[in-house]
Design an enzyme around this catalytic site. Structure first.
Site, mmCIF file in Angstrom:
data_model
loop_
_atom_site.group_PDB
_atom_site.id
_atom_site.type_symbol
_atom_site.label_atom_id
_atom_site.label_comp_id
_atom_site.label_asym_id
_atom_site.label_seq_id
_atom_site.Cartn_x
_atom_site.Cartn_y
_atom_site.Cartn_z
ATOM 1 N N ASP A 26 0.851 -1.182 0.000
ATOM 2 C CA ASP A 26 0.000 0.000 0.000
ATOM 3 C C ASP A 26 0.901 1.252 0.000
ATOM 4 O O ASP A 26 1.760 1.392 0.890
ATOM 5 C CB ASP A 26 -0.861 -0.038 1.288
ATOM 6 N N GLU B 256 29.329 4.369 6.601
ATOM 7 C CA GLU B 256 29.196 2.952 6.920
ATOM 8 C C GLU B 256 29.102 2.146 5.619
ATOM 9 O O GLU B 256 28.612 1.039 5.598
ATOM 10 C CB GLU B 256 28.041 2.664 7.879
ATOM 11 N N CYS C 1 25.302 5.276 12.054
ATOM 12 C CA CYS C 1 24.867 6.616 11.637
ATOM 13 C C CYS C 1 25.338 7.738 12.561
ATOM 14 O O CYS C 1 25.177 8.912 12.231
ATOM 15 C CB CYS C 1 23.340 6.661 11.518
ATOM 16 N N THR D 66 13.513 2.048 3.015
ATOM 17 C CA THR D 66 14.108 3.268 3.600
ATOM 18 C C THR D 66 15.478 3.587 3.000
ATOM 19 O O THR D 66 16.304 4.212 3.652
ATOM 20 C CB THR D 66 14.250 3.110 5.135
ATOM 21 N N SER E 50 15.667 -2.381 15.914
ATOM 22 C CA SER E 50 16.496 -1.173 15.791
ATOM 23 C C SER E 50 15.699 0.064 16.228
ATOM 24 O O SER E 50 16.263 1.009 16.784
ATOM 25 C CB SER E 50 17.048 -1.014 14.369
ATOM 26 N N HIS F 40 18.353 12.048 14.295
ATOM 27 C CA HIS F 40 18.758 11.115 13.236
ATOM 28 C C HIS F 40 17.470 10.618 12.582
ATOM 29 O O HIS F 40 16.548 10.175 13.274
ATOM 30 C CB HIS F 40 19.556 9.942 13.814
ATOM 31 N N LYS G 6 8.205 8.855 16.502
ATOM 32 C CA LYS G 6 8.284 8.097 17.765
ATOM 33 C C LYS G 6 9.290 8.753 18.725
ATOM 34 O O LYS G 6 9.033 8.886 19.916
ATOM 35 C CB LYS G 6 8.741 6.655 17.486
ATOM 36 N N SER H 278 23.276 2.650 15.090
ATOM 37 C CA SER H 278 23.018 1.285 15.549
ATOM 38 C C SER H 278 24.303 0.689 16.105
ATOM 39 O O SER H 278 25.403 1.103 15.754
ATOM 40 C CB SER H 278 22.523 0.431 14.383
HETATM 41 N N1 COA Z 1 -1.230 3.237 5.999
HETATM 42 C C1 COA Z 1 -0.658 3.913 7.023
HETATM 43 N N2 COA Z 1 0.394 3.407 7.744
HETATM 44 C C2 COA Z 1 0.876 2.204 7.408
HETATM 45 C C3 COA Z 1 0.321 1.446 6.360
HETATM 46 C C4 COA Z 1 -0.783 2.008 5.634
HETATM 47 N N3 COA Z 1 -1.355 1.347 4.626
HETATM 48 N N4 COA Z 1 1.013 0.284 6.258
HETATM 49 C C5 COA Z 1 1.963 0.312 7.231
HETATM 50 N N5 COA Z 1 1.879 1.468 7.917
HETATM 51 C C6 COA Z 1 2.712 1.915 9.032
HETATM 52 C C7 COA Z 1 2.960 0.840 10.064
HETATM 53 O O1 COA Z 1 1.943 0.817 11.041
HETATM 54 C C8 COA Z 1 4.305 1.277 10.629
HETATM 55 O O2 COA Z 1 4.135 2.364 11.512
HETATM 56 P P1 COA Z 1 4.322 2.177 13.102
HETATM 57 O O3 COA Z 1 5.691 1.635 13.303
HETATM 58 O O4 COA Z 1 4.160 3.553 13.637
HETATM 59 O O5 COA Z 1 3.268 1.204 13.522
HETATM 60 C C9 COA Z 1 5.036 1.848 9.412
HETATM 61 O O6 COA Z 1 4.018 2.182 8.475
HETATM 62 C C10 COA Z 1 5.984 0.869 8.744
HETATM 63 O O7 COA Z 1 5.259 -0.300 8.423
HETATM 64 P P2 COA Z 1 5.835 -1.730 8.740
HETATM 65 O O8 COA Z 1 4.844 -2.732 8.355
HETATM 66 O O9 COA Z 1 6.369 -1.763 10.135
HETATM 67 O O10 COA Z 1 7.061 -1.725 7.702
HETATM 68 P P3 COA Z 1 8.215 -2.749 7.502
HETATM 69 O O11 COA Z 1 7.904 -4.101 7.983
HETATM 70 O O12 COA Z 1 8.599 -2.585 6.084
HETATM 71 O O13 COA Z 1 9.424 -2.202 8.435
HETATM 72 C C11 COA Z 1 11.226 -0.787 8.994
HETATM 73 C C12 COA Z 1 9.783 -0.856 8.528
HETATM 74 C C13 COA Z 1 11.568 0.660 9.276
HETATM 75 C C14 COA Z 1 11.414 -1.601 10.265
HETATM 76 C C15 COA Z 1 12.139 -1.327 7.856
HETATM 77 O O14 COA Z 1 11.984 -0.546 6.719
HETATM 78 C C16 COA Z 1 13.600 -1.433 8.216
HETATM 79 O O15 COA Z 1 14.059 -2.466 8.691
HETATM 80 N N6 COA Z 1 14.406 -0.351 7.954
HETATM 81 C C17 COA Z 1 15.833 -0.348 8.188
HETATM 82 C C18 COA Z 1 16.204 -0.166 9.635
HETATM 83 C C19 COA Z 1 15.898 1.195 10.170
HETATM 84 O O16 COA Z 1 15.781 2.145 9.431
HETATM 85 N N7 COA Z 1 15.787 1.290 11.507
HETATM 86 C C20 COA Z 1 15.470 2.546 12.172
HETATM 87 C C21 COA Z 1 16.304 2.793 13.385
HETATM 88 S S1 COA Z 1 17.948 3.210 12.952
#
Ligand code: COA
Length: 447
Positions: free
Chosen positions: A31, A83, A120, A163, A211, A244, A253, A364
């Protein structure tokens, strides 16, 4: 004591643009609102096939030097934070210096060069090193060039693919800076963690959900450490809080956690208590789980108050607009957030002189660091020299098949040959030019 801080900033974005809701989401059967509403991202900048961390870093540094009328003899230190390094011995800063020496008369022979690594957070650590070097009086009147450059790519199909990003930010660290002075006060939250790592591999092993939790836990500790040293903070102390920003949803968050900490025991907590009650305190709960639940309920109620949403719109939102268009740049992300706030302030006629920023970095592995910065009188004229809109607009859009080719071209394990397709035309910039006899990467300047 002389002020030391950030004198000038330049950004180089990878020259390709991948539309996340329009191109990546449908190709992955997702989506589009997961990107726009959940992660808060609209596009990723990706490096073209002739770009890498050296070209992007050198191009950012070159533009900065030209604009600021800086020559190699003015630079006593070049630190690169990354990195995405491809060499375990020779630092990226030497490759970048080599590029710049192709086009300048002088050289960086007497500059101290290095490479900083801690995921980072290392861009911030490199600024720290430069600050300490100048404060120690070892700089002989020269400035430091700090460059944060990364190609943030994940394995195809990894959740992190959402991301991705790629780009570089070059910063001149100097005495009596035109943009920001750095304070001595710092707070740290640092623990041995395995949330994201690259043990001698190009693409990260990442537990994305964890993470996020580790980021928040270390950030909370850094705030506690900072307050322990410098006394309680108040949300009105800061014009902006650049965090960051791996993706803006992460900052949503972190900002909630930060605000909750900042208002504790203040008039704001008291004023909101009528509506949402006081903050839960650990001593009032029999076990940690119950306390955590109460805290998360309180945070949810807090973030729906008008007071919080107004604060978020004014203090946090202006730090996010570049990130929404470029994705994660790892070491550069928090510095892009600072630049976003300054550019937004200049564009909207805000008077930021003497305003304070609380800069909140995270890497991280894991470490959070926070410190204060003060905006300098020359900030507006200086930041307006950074033509960010032009940089963002000149990127070439790629479709999903082209994205796959670009990802393969940057994947060290895929042999795509030497005759690589390109998607943009290099102009007045450094480009990757193949390998030398010792397997070194080589570069040339395209006029
Ligand atoms: N409409 C609105 N929001 C939606 C949605 C939709 N249709 N579908 C998903 N979302 C929201 C989810 O609820 C979630 O938000 P929340 O965490 O506030 O609940 C967000 O969008 C991401 O969705 P999610 O299903 O968790 O995505 P994902 O499984 O692809 O994982 C990461 C997201 C960030 C964990 C992933 O991209 C990742 O591993 N990134 C690299 C690591 C990183 O950047 N870490 C951050 C700390 S350094």
């Amino acid at each position: 004591m002389t002020d030391v801080g950030i004198d000038a900033i330049e950004i180089w974005t990878g020259k390709l643009r991948l539309d996340l809701p329009g191109t990546l989401a449908p190709a992955k059967g997702e989506d589009p609102e997961k990107y726009t509403k959940g992660l808060g991202l609209f596009a990723s900048s990706l490096p073209d096939t002739y770009e890498d961390i050296v070209t992007m870093g050198a191009n950012a540094a070159h533009r900065l030097m030209e604009r600021e009328d800086v020559v190699p003899a003015d630079i006593g230190r070049i630190d690169v934070a990354t990195e995405s390094a491809f060499d375990n011995s020779k630092p990226v800063s030497t490759y970048i210096a080599g590029c710049l020496e192709q086009i300048y008369d002088g050289d960086f022979r007497h500059a101290n060069k290095g490479e900083r690594k801690f995921a980072c957070v290392s861009g911030t650590q490199a600024i720290d090193d430069a600050y300490n070097w100048i404060r120690a009086g070892r700089h002989r009147g020269r400035s430091a060039l700090v460059i944060a450059t990364d190609t943030a790519l994940y394995e195809r199909g990894d959740a992190g693919e959402a991301t991705q990003g790629g780009g570089a930010i070059a910063m001149l660290i100097a005495e009596n800076p035109k943009l920001m002075t750095l304070s001595q006060a710092q707070g740290f939250g640092s623990m041995d963690e395995t949330d994201f790592l690259k043990p001698n591999q190009q693409f990260p092993s990442v537990d994305g959900k964890r993470s996020i939790q580790v980021y928040l836990a270390r950030m909370r500790e850094a705030i506690e450490d900072f307050e322990g040293q410098n006394g309680e903070m108040h949300p009105e102390d800061y014009a902006h809080i650049p965090f960051h920003t791996p993706f803006p949803g992460m900052v949503r968050k972190a900002a909630a956690l930060g605000y909750r900490r900042l208002i504790r025991d203040t008039d704001v907590e008291e004023a909101l208590a009528n509506k949402i009650g006081p903050q839960p305190r650990p001593e009032a709960f029999a076990d940690t789980e119950e306390y955590r639940e109460a805290l998360s309920e309180y945070t949810e109620a807090l973030t729906s108050t008008d007071r919080y949403t107004t604060w978020y719109e004014e203090v946090i939102e202006p730090t996010l607009w570049i990130s929404r268009e470029v994705g994660n740049w790892y070491t550069g992300s928090v510095h892009v957030a600072r630049a976003s706030a300054l550019l937004d302030g200049a564009a909207n006629g805000r008077d930021l002189t003497d305003a304070r920023f609380l800069v909140a970095s995270y890497g991280s592995g894991a470490q959070a660091e926070i410190h204060e910065e003060a905006v300098q009188p020359g900030w507006k004229r200086e930041i307006q020299k950074l033509p960010i809109e032009d940089h963002l607009e000149r990127r070439s859009d790629i479709d999903f098949e082209e994205y796959e080719l670009v990802h393969d071209a940057h994947n060290h394990d895929v042999d795509t040959g030497t005759d690589l397709r390109t998607f943009s035309v290099p102009e007045h910039e450094f480009v990757f030019d193949g390998w030398g006899p010792m397997n070194e990467r080589q570069y040339r300047f395209v006029t």
